[in-house]
Design a protein around this motif. Sequence first.
Motif, PDB file in Angstrom:
ATOM      1  N   GLY A 196     -11.501   2.578   1.367  1.00 43.08           N
ATOM      2  CA  GLY A 196     -11.030   3.672   0.522  1.00 43.08           C
ATOM      3  C   GLY A 196     -12.164   4.540   0.009  1.00 43.08           C
ATOM      4  O   GLY A 196     -12.038   5.772  -0.061  1.00 43.08           O
ATOM      5  N   ASP A 229      -0.442  10.690   2.956  1.00 49.18           N
ATOM      6  CA  ASP A 229      -1.060  11.974   2.640  1.00 49.18           C
ATOM      7  C   ASP A 229      -0.680  13.068   3.625  1.00 49.18           C
ATOM      8  O   ASP A 229      -0.902  14.258   3.361  1.00 49.18           O
ATOM      9  CB  ASP A 229      -2.589  11.812   2.601  1.00 49.18           C
ATOM     10  CG  ASP A 229      -3.048  11.005   1.385  1.00 49.18           C
ATOM     11  OD1 ASP A 229      -2.242  10.849   0.447  1.00 49.18           O
ATOM     12  OD2 ASP A 229      -4.194  10.522   1.389  1.00 49.18           O
ATOM     13  N   PRO A 283      -2.222   4.920   4.063  1.00 45.78           N
ATOM     14  CA  PRO A 283      -2.524   6.053   3.175  1.00 45.78           C
ATOM     15  C   PRO A 283      -2.634   7.386   3.910  1.00 45.78           C
ATOM     16  O   PRO A 283      -2.234   8.426   3.377  1.00 45.78           O
ATOM     17  CB  PRO A 283      -3.874   5.652   2.546  1.00 45.78           C
ATOM     18  CG  PRO A 283      -3.883   4.167   2.601  1.00 45.78           C
ATOM     19  CD  PRO A 283      -3.180   3.824   3.880  1.00 45.78           C
ATOM     20  N   ARG A 325       0.813   3.936  -3.044  1.00 41.37           N
ATOM     21  CA  ARG A 325       0.361   5.308  -2.776  1.00 41.37           C
ATOM     22  C   ARG A 325       1.447   6.312  -3.129  1.00 41.37           C
ATOM     23  O   ARG A 325       1.155   7.405  -3.634  1.00 41.37           O
ATOM     24  CB  ARG A 325      -0.031   5.456  -1.303  1.00 41.37           C
ATOM     25  CG  ARG A 325      -0.697   6.803  -0.984  1.00 41.37           C
ATOM     26  CD  ARG A 325      -1.944   7.031  -1.804  1.00 41.37           C
ATOM     27  NE  ARG A 325      -2.611   8.281  -1.457  1.00 41.37           N
ATOM     28  CZ  ARG A 325      -3.549   8.842  -2.191  1.00 41.37           C
ATOM     29  NH1 ARG A 325      -3.943   8.255  -3.324  1.00 41.37           N
ATOM     30  NH2 ARG A 325      -4.116   9.972  -1.812  1.00 41.37           N
ATOM     31  N   SER A 326       2.706   5.959  -2.898  1.00 40.14           N
ATOM     32  CA  SER A 326       3.808   6.860  -3.237  1.00 40.14           C
ATOM     33  C   SER A 326       3.910   7.063  -4.743  1.00 40.14           C
ATOM     34  O   SER A 326       4.466   8.064  -5.198  1.00 40.14           O
ATOM     35  CB  SER A 326       5.132   6.307  -2.701  1.00 40.14           C
ATOM     36  OG  SER A 326       5.524   5.134  -3.403  1.00 40.14           O
ATOM     37  N   PRO A 383       0.810  -1.224   0.000  1.00 48.92           N
ATOM     38  CA  PRO A 383       0.000   0.000   0.000  1.00 48.92           C
ATOM     39  C   PRO A 383       0.839   1.267   0.000  1.00 48.92           C
ATOM     40  O   PRO A 383       0.506   2.244  -0.693  1.00 48.92           O
ATOM     41  CB  PRO A 383      -0.831  -0.131   1.288  1.00 48.92           C
ATOM     42  CG  PRO A 383      -0.909  -1.583   1.549  1.00 48.92           C
ATOM     43  CD  PRO A 383       0.414  -2.130   1.104  1.00 48.92           C
ATOM     44  N   ASP A 393      -4.677   5.517  -6.756  1.00 52.69           N
ATOM     45  CA  ASP A 393      -5.887   5.973  -6.072  1.00 52.69           C
ATOM     46  C   ASP A 393      -6.171   5.138  -4.821  1.00 52.69           C
ATOM     47  O   ASP A 393      -5.933   3.927  -4.792  1.00 52.69           O
ATOM     48  CB  ASP A 393      -7.083   5.870  -7.039  1.00 52.69           C
ATOM     49  CG  ASP A 393      -8.311   6.589  -6.499  1.00 52.69           C
ATOM     50  OD1 ASP A 393      -9.036   5.982  -5.687  1.00 52.69           O
ATOM     51  OD2 ASP A 393      -8.543   7.739  -6.908  1.00 52.69           O
ATOM     52  N   LEU A 394      -6.704   5.810  -3.775  1.00 51.57           N
ATOM     53  CA  LEU A 394      -7.034   5.125  -2.527  1.00 51.57           C
ATOM     54  C   LEU A 394      -7.982   3.952  -2.740  1.00 51.57           C
ATOM     55  O   LEU A 394      -7.900   2.933  -2.055  1.00 51.57           O
ATOM     56  CB  LEU A 394      -7.686   6.112  -1.541  1.00 51.57           C
ATOM     57  CG  LEU A 394      -6.781   7.105  -0.818  1.00 51.57           C
ATOM     58  CD1 LEU A 394      -7.620   8.055   0.020  1.00 51.57           C
ATOM     59  CD2 LEU A 394      -5.773   6.376   0.046  1.00 51.57           C
ATOM     60  N   ILE A 446      -6.049   0.939  -3.737  1.00 46.85           N
ATOM     61  CA  ILE A 446      -5.258   0.429  -2.617  1.00 46.85           C
ATOM     62  C   ILE A 446      -6.149  -0.349  -1.660  1.00 46.85           C
ATOM     63  O   ILE A 446      -5.774  -1.420  -1.164  1.00 46.85           O
ATOM     64  CB  ILE A 446      -4.553   1.587  -1.885  1.00 46.85           C
ATOM     65  CG1 ILE A 446      -3.525   2.242  -2.813  1.00 46.85           C
ATOM     66  CG2 ILE A 446      -3.872   1.092  -0.607  1.00 46.85           C
ATOM     67  CD1 ILE A 446      -2.863   3.471  -2.234  1.00 46.85           C
TER      68      ILE A 446
END
Length: 409
Positions: free
Chosen positions: A369, A245, A241, A41-42, A37, A46-47, A50
């Motif tokens: 998500g 963020d 996540p 994400r890096s 994850p 999109d969330l 994930i």
Amino acid sequence: MQRPFEQVPVTRLGLAVIVALYLAHALPLYFYNVAMPAILRSQGVDLRWIGMLSLLYVPWAFKFLWAPLVDRHYVNRLGRRRTWLWLTQAALVLGIVVLALTGLEHGLLLFVLVGLWISTFAATQDIAIDGYTVESLAPAEHRLGSMAQSIGVGLGSMLGGAGVLWLYQVVGWQSALLTLAGLTALTMLAVARVDDRHSAAATAATPGFIATFKRREVRWTLLLILVYRLVEAPAMAMLTPLLVDRQWSLTQIGLLMSVAGASVGLLAAVLAARLLQRQTPASLLLRAGWLRSLAYLLIAGLLLSGLADGSPLWLGAMVLVLLAIRYLAMTSLYALFMQLCSRQQAGTDFTVLVCIELLVFFVGGSLSGFLAKSLGYDAYYLLLGGLSVLSVVLCKPIVRLIQAESGHR
């Protein structure tokens, strides 16, 4: 007729073997759960995608379908449990090597297929490990078995999650995954210490998951799992996540989630084993639920007040608290599972309970998500805090019914 296992007091070596066995399947499990994850994400994924990564663990939710086969079929010379431990461990190493040599560059389909291969064999291995743990320990020592399980999972999170995440940043995908394959292969040394060639001699009944569902205390436990775990899954799925963020680096996330988090979790598992000497697993589980509710509300408060932005240490500290509570609850829940297992089909019984627990967890995680994206993290954890309070209240009468039914056995 010989008992399934001569139950001598557990030794430190015996507990170390159980820890290493659980570590074996936790390594690839937490690579997908912690490292992937953060990596995705890096890269701007999109969330919602994930969150859907949790669906790779569908085999864990449905492994009860083939758990009776693991209890029934084996090679006599190897033993009931060791047969499957050797087979699945070899398959895991092979799967991780293939993943190292392919990765995402060869397309999403191949990545998913290899992930399902690894997940399926890790789930099958877990059936054999759970059966061995329940059978080899006396009922009074099940708390130690649950502690050993939590420690193995914690070490797997530390090495398979933070370790691989750090290696990925330093040496790249292929070298990191090949290192993971090597660590997984090393755990075969623990399999060599398992000797259960006599364990199936006394099993007269044919194992089957239908027999598990016929027991009323098991059915009430399944309801307990649904009410308790459905709230926890979305909260855990969005922690990584959330940190990304909030501009945490992958190295920082790995150190927090899998090094500091696993270390705190190991201490929580040991604490849980001590507390279980004086109270039942169900009562400790409820206490962990109240602590969990408070932690969710505090995270929401940090986000709403802006303290999480002003000082990231506040958020990091709350993540560690939440991970410690999770290990406390997990150790309690699995000790309860072990108490309810029949020794004639320990692998099947434990697997049924764990499968339902994981199914609830993965469904909650896969939807997380969408909910977090629509509400925002602050309102999301505020909502989960309220739902957690409700879940603990609902679990209290269920626990009383489980205790009443299990006392009639």
